[in-house]
Design a protein around this motif. Structure first.
Motif, mmCIF file in Angstrom:
data_model
loop_
_atom_site.group_PDB
_atom_site.id
_atom_site.type_symbol
_atom_site.label_atom_id
_atom_site.label_comp_id
_atom_site.label_asym_id
_atom_site.label_seq_id
_atom_site.Cartn_x
_atom_site.Cartn_y
_atom_site.Cartn_z
ATOM 1 N N ASP A 62 24.276 8.786 2.766
ATOM 2 C CA ASP A 62 24.786 8.975 1.411
ATOM 3 C C ASP A 62 23.712 8.888 0.329
ATOM 4 N N ILE A 63 22.446 8.774 0.740
ATOM 5 C CA ILE A 63 21.354 8.726 -0.228
ATOM 6 C C ILE A 63 20.909 10.148 -0.544
ATOM 7 N N THR A 64 20.846 10.480 -1.847
ATOM 8 C CA THR A 64 20.429 11.833 -2.256
ATOM 9 C C THR A 64 18.968 11.884 -2.687
ATOM 10 N N SER A 65 18.442 10.793 -3.230
ATOM 11 C CA SER A 65 17.026 10.762 -3.599
ATOM 12 C C SER A 65 16.543 9.325 -3.732
ATOM 13 N N VAL A 66 15.249 9.139 -3.479
ATOM 14 C CA VAL A 66 14.637 7.813 -3.570
ATOM 15 C C VAL A 66 13.282 7.953 -4.258
ATOM 16 N N THR A 67 13.050 7.157 -5.289
ATOM 17 C CA THR A 67 11.750 7.110 -5.948
ATOM 18 C C THR A 67 11.256 5.669 -5.928
ATOM 19 N N VAL A 68 10.116 5.446 -5.303
ATOM 20 C CA VAL A 68 9.572 4.089 -5.185
ATOM 21 C C VAL A 68 8.342 3.961 -6.077
ATOM 22 N N ASN A 69 8.328 2.929 -6.898
ATOM 23 C CA ASN A 69 7.180 2.614 -7.739
ATOM 24 C C ASN A 69 6.467 1.415 -7.123
ATOM 25 N N LEU A 70 5.306 1.669 -6.517
ATOM 26 C CA LEU A 70 4.581 0.626 -5.803
ATOM 27 C C LEU A 70 4.102 -0.470 -6.747
ATOM 28 N N GLU A 71 3.573 -0.061 -7.914
ATOM 29 C CA GLU A 71 3.014 -1.046 -8.858
ATOM 30 C C GLU A 71 4.076 -2.007 -9.386
ATOM 31 N N GLN A 72 5.294 -1.489 -9.647
ATOM 32 C CA GLN A 72 6.356 -2.317 -10.218
ATOM 33 C C GLN A 72 7.296 -2.878 -9.158
ATOM 34 N N SER A 73 7.020 -2.544 -7.876
ATOM 35 C CA SER A 73 7.863 -3.014 -6.760
ATOM 36 C C SER A 73 9.324 -2.653 -6.989
ATOM 37 N N GLU A 74 9.554 -1.391 -7.387
ATOM 38 C CA GLU A 74 10.904 -0.931 -7.688
ATOM 39 C C GLU A 74 11.260 0.302 -6.860
ATOM 40 N N ALA A 75 12.531 0.463 -6.615
ATOM 41 C CA ALA A 75 13.045 1.670 -5.961
ATOM 42 C C ALA A 75 14.254 2.158 -6.752
ATOM 43 N N ALA A 91 12.780 5.298 5.100
ATOM 44 C CA ALA A 91 13.892 4.534 5.661
ATOM 45 C C ALA A 91 15.155 4.689 4.816
ATOM 46 N N LEU A 92 15.001 4.666 3.505
ATOM 47 C CA LEU A 92 16.168 4.776 2.626
ATOM 48 C C LEU A 92 16.718 6.199 2.581
ATOM 49 N N GLU A 93 15.832 7.189 2.579
ATOM 50 C CA GLU A 93 16.290 8.582 2.532
ATOM 51 C C GLU A 93 17.019 8.983 3.813
ATOM 52 N N ALA A 94 16.807 8.222 4.888
ATOM 53 C CA ALA A 94 17.466 8.525 6.161
ATOM 54 C C ALA A 94 18.958 8.180 6.129
ATOM 55 N N LEU A 95 19.363 7.349 5.169
ATOM 56 C CA LEU A 95 20.775 6.990 5.065
ATOM 57 C C LEU A 95 21.602 8.187 4.600
ATOM 58 N N CYS A 102 0.840 -1.196 0.000
ATOM 59 C CA CYS A 102 0.000 0.000 0.000
ATOM 60 C C CYS A 102 0.879 1.251 0.000
ATOM 61 N N ASN A 103 0.230 2.409 -0.035
ATOM 62 C CA ASN A 103 0.969 3.675 -0.038
ATOM 63 C C ASN A 103 1.730 3.895 1.265
ATOM 64 N N ASN A 104 1.214 3.349 2.373
ATOM 65 C CA ASN A 104 1.942 3.449 3.639
ATOM 66 C C ASN A 104 3.273 2.716 3.549
ATOM 67 N N CYS A 105 3.246 1.544 2.903
ATOM 68 C CA CYS A 105 4.479 0.781 2.707
ATOM 69 C C CYS A 105 5.456 1.569 1.846
ATOM 70 N N LYS A 106 4.943 2.158 0.770
ATOM 71 C CA LYS A 106 5.770 2.955 -0.134
ATOM 72 C C LYS A 106 6.447 4.092 0.627
ATOM 73 N N ALA A 107 5.658 4.819 1.429
ATOM 74 C CA ALA A 107 6.204 5.939 2.200
ATOM 75 C C ALA A 107 7.217 5.465 3.229
ATOM 76 N N SER A 108 6.958 4.292 3.818
ATOM 77 C CA SER A 108 7.869 3.751 4.831
ATOM 78 C C SER A 108 9.221 3.399 4.225
ATOM 79 N N ALA A 119 13.248 13.149 -5.540
ATOM 80 C CA ALA A 119 12.071 12.679 -6.265
ATOM 81 C C ALA A 119 11.121 12.002 -5.280
ATOM 82 N N ILE A 120 10.164 12.781 -4.771
ATOM 83 C CA ILE A 120 9.203 12.226 -3.827
ATOM 84 C C ILE A 120 7.795 12.554 -4.293
#
Length: 243
Positions: free
Chosen positions: A28-41, A22-26, A12-18, A205-206
């Motif tokens: 050395d991470i500059t951006s994170v884009t998660v595609n829920l439908e394709q299960s990709e980050a 979590a990844l953006e908190a690292l 769900c969207n809650n999972c996507k946001a979670s 990219a959020i």
């Protein structure tokens, strides 16, 4: 450097946001884009992090694996397609904004009253936008605190915000406590605009939560413009009231 990963366990969207949070908190991470439908980050990083490091940052219910790299022969073509995709995603926002503008004009065109037009515009804006946020009240706070400074510090603010917008919409349309409603508008949209500006400058990219999570909108300059228009109207009305 940018890498694409497969992330399983999102439902769900809650999972996507979670996952995004979590990844953006690292560090050395500059951006994170998660595609829920394709299960990709899609993750951009200033320093390469191993898949194991990424996995350790995620809750146990999610599993992340790197997708194999493929040679992109049509990079420029893909960039154009991506820009067109963003415009297509933003179409609901432009359509809603247009409807609100036309409705406010029709309510005040004969005789024309500019001040009344702005009050009706702001009232309809808040009513419509709060409606979309309330469609997924559980998912909205998680997406909102990704960029709103106040929601990051006080998570409960994300739960209150849709109802605050609804109340402001009623105040503007009913012409009740207009100066107070204008001051609140300047404060809350000013705070949000600061967060939006920082997100755009950081090129993160959020997902934009302006229409809640029911419609998946990317954070773009359109969000900044939308907030700025409301701020200008509110400041202009306050100047007219107190001048």
């Amino acid at each position: 450097m940018t890498h694409t990963y497969t992330v399983t366990g999102m439902t769900c969207n809650n999972c996507k946001a979670s996952v995004e949070k979590a990844l953006e908190a690292l560090e050395d991470i500059t951006s994170v884009t998660v595609n829920l439908e394709q299960s990709e980050a899609t993750i951009s990083m200033s320093k390469h992090l191993t898949t194991q490091q990424l996995q350790e940052a995620l809750p146990n219910k999610y599993q992340i694996t790197e997708k194999p790299k493929t040679q992109n022969v049509f990079a420029s073509s893909n960039l154009i397609e991506e820009e067109q995709s963003d415009l297509k995603q933003l179409f609901p926002l432009f359509l809603i904004f247009g409807y609100i503008t036309v409705a406010a004009i029709l309510l005040n065109y004969n005789p024309w009253n500019g001040s009344s037009f702005m009050l009706d515009f702001m009232g309809l804006f808040y009513i419509v936008f709060s409606f979309f946020k309330l469609l997924d009240l559980k998912g909205f706070p998680e997406s909102f605190k990704m960029y709103d400074p106040l929601a990051k510090v006080f998570p409960a603010y994300g739960w209150i915000y849709p109802f605050l917008e609804l109340a402001l919409g009623v105040l503007f349309l009913m012409r009740i406590q207009i100066p107070l409603a204008l001051i609140i508008t300047v404060v809350i949209l000013g705070i949000t605009t600061i967060g939006v500006t920082k997100t755009l400058l950081d090129k993160k990219a959020i997902q934009c939560a302006c229409l809640g999570t029911a419609l998946k909108l990317p954070m773009t300059k359109a969000t900044f413009i939308e907030n700025t228009i409301m701020l200008i109207m509110a400041v202009w009305m306050l100047i007219k009231i107190y001048s």
